[in-house]
Scaffold this motif. Structure first.
Motif, mmCIF file in Angstrom:
data_model
loop_
_atom_site.group_PDB
_atom_site.id
_atom_site.type_symbol
_atom_site.label_atom_id
_atom_site.label_comp_id
_atom_site.label_asym_id
_atom_site.label_seq_id
_atom_site.Cartn_x
_atom_site.Cartn_y
_atom_site.Cartn_z
ATOM 1 N N THR A 119 0.686 -1.597 -0.128
ATOM 2 C CA THR A 119 0.300 -0.327 -0.798
ATOM 3 C C THR A 119 0.582 1.215 0.152
ATOM 4 O O THR A 119 1.821 0.982 -0.075
ATOM 5 N N GLN A 120 0.275 2.557 -0.072
ATOM 6 C CA GLN A 120 1.213 4.041 -0.263
ATOM 7 C C GLN A 120 2.054 3.994 1.274
ATOM 8 O O GLN A 120 2.752 4.599 1.384
ATOM 9 N N ASP A 121 1.072 3.224 2.668
ATOM 10 C CA ASP A 121 0.972 3.468 3.444
ATOM 11 C C ASP A 121 2.417 2.595 3.523
ATOM 12 O O ASP A 121 3.900 3.065 4.409
ATOM 13 N N GLU A 122 1.970 1.857 3.046
ATOM 14 C CA GLU A 122 3.376 0.617 3.620
ATOM 15 C C GLU A 122 4.718 1.293 2.767
ATOM 16 O O GLU A 122 5.568 0.830 3.733
ATOM 17 N N GLU A 161 -1.570 11.008 9.509
ATOM 18 C CA GLU A 161 -1.897 11.507 8.353
ATOM 19 C C GLU A 161 -1.654 10.037 7.519
ATOM 20 O O GLU A 161 -0.702 9.617 7.441
ATOM 21 N N THR A 162 -2.747 10.063 6.504
ATOM 22 C CA THR A 162 -2.040 8.396 5.511
ATOM 23 C C THR A 162 -1.311 9.487 4.884
ATOM 24 O O THR A 162 -1.509 10.768 4.504
ATOM 25 N N ASP A 170 -2.596 9.160 1.241
ATOM 26 C CA ASP A 170 -3.641 10.290 0.685
ATOM 27 C C ASP A 170 -4.129 11.721 1.404
ATOM 28 O O ASP A 170 -4.312 12.339 0.722
ATOM 29 N N ASP A 171 -4.008 11.574 2.349
ATOM 30 C CA ASP A 171 -4.254 12.912 3.398
ATOM 31 C C ASP A 171 -3.107 14.092 3.106
ATOM 32 O O ASP A 171 -3.630 14.997 2.493
#
Length: 259
Positions: free
Chosen positions: A197-200, A232-233, A235-236
Motif C-alpha cells: 500500500t502507499q502507507d506501507e 495522516e495517511t 493520501d491525506d
C-alpha cells in the motif's frame, strides 16, 4: 507483414495527426475492402485500455492487433503510425475532464472553478499514468485538448489578470498540476509493483532514509513538517499539500490582478 507492421518506427515524425486531415474521417480511404468491424473509435478505445493495463513501454501495433483480433496491417487503414494512435488516445482521455463554463454564470466564483478543474486534471493524470509523457510529446490540438485550452484561457481571463500575465498564470497553475499528478501517478504505480500500500511503502522508505547518516540534515530540517502531519495517511498528506499549493497559487493570482 512484419516489416509493414513496424513501419511506423521508420516514418519521419510529423507535427500532429490532427493537421493532415485524416483524424476527422473514420478511415484512411472511403469504400474498398477495408476491414469489417473496425473503426477509429474502437481502435482508440482499445488503445486506451491497453495503455491503462500495460503502460506505454509495452504498447505496440502488434499488441493492439492481437487485442482486437485483427492483423496489424488492418490498423493501417485507419492510422498511419503508432504515434497517431497515441495522440488519439491522449485526446480521448482528455475528454473525461468535466469543464466548467466560465462565462455561463457571471456570479460564479472563478476560484472554485479553478480548484475543481485542477482537481480534475490531477485525477486524470493519476488515472492514466501513461498520459503525462504524451502531453509533453504532442501538440495537444485534438478537439478535447482544444476544449480544455479554451476553458482555461477563459477562466484565467475572469481572474482579472492583465493580458501580459495571463500566460504566466496558466503556466503556474497547470504546470504545477501536471508535475504533481505525474509524480503521484508514478508513486502509486511503484507501490502497486512492489505489492505494498502507499502507507506501507512510505513507512518503509522513511525507515530506510532515517537510517542513513548522510541524509540526517534533510530529515532534521523536515522534522517540524513531519510532526505537524503526524497520523495522516499518504493520501491525506497529498490532498492537503495539493489544496494548500493551489490556494497559494490563487492568492498569488489575486495579488497580481487588475483592481
Amino acid at each position: 507483414m512484419a516489416a509493414a507492421a513496424d513501419r511506423d518506427t521508420k516514418r519521419p515524425a510529423r507535427m500532429s495527426v490532427w493537421l493532415d486531415g485524416k483524424a476527422a474521417s473514420r478511415g484512411r480511404r472511403a469504400g474498398g475492402d477495408q476491414p469489417s468491424g473496425l473503426d477509429r473509435e474502437r481502435i482508440t478505445s482499445a488503445t486506451v485500455r491497453l495503455l491503462d493495463a500495460e503502460g506505454l513501454a509495452k504498447f505496440s501495433m502488434r499488441r493492439l492487433a492481437a487485442e482486437l483480433d485483427v492483423t496489424a496491417m488492418s490498423l493501417y487503414w485507419y492510422v498511419d503510425s503508432k504515434d497517431d494512435l497515441l495522440e488519439l488516445a491522449s485526446d480521448a482521455v482528455a475528454g473525461e475532464l468535466v469543464l466548467p463554463d466560465p462565462d455561463a454564470d457571471p456570479d460564479a466564483d472563478w476560484r472554485d472553478q479553478l480548484r475543481d478543474l485542477t482537481q480534475g486534471y490531477r485525477a486524470l493524470l493519476v488515472r492514466h499514468p501513461w498520459l503525462s509523457p504524451l502531453v509533453g510529446h504532442f501538440l495537444n490540438i485534438g478537439p478535447n485538448w482544444v476544449a480544455l485550452s479554451l476553458c482555461v484561457q477563459r477562466l484565467i481571463r475572469r481572474t482579472g489578470l492583465p493580458p501580459e500575465r495571463q500566460a504566466g498564470g496558466i503556466a503556474a497553475v497547470f504546470q504545477f498540476v501536471y508535475g504533481f499528478g505525474t509524480i503521484e501517478g508514478h508513486f502509486r504505480k511503484r507501490c502497486a509493483e512492489a505489492g505494498l500500500t502507499q502507507d506501507e511503502y512510505f513507512a518503509h522508505a522513511m525507515g530506510a532514509v532515517g537510517g542513513r547518516a548522510e541524509l540526517a540534515p534533510v530529515m532534521d530540517a523536515a522534522r517540524e513538517m513531519v510532526e505537524a502531519r503526524s497520523g495522516e495517511t499518504v493520501d491525506d498528506m497529498r490532498d492537503h499539500d495539493f489544496t494548500s499549493a493551489v490556494d497559494l497559487l490563487i492568492a498569488g493570482i489575486e495579488a497580481r490582478t487588475v483592481r
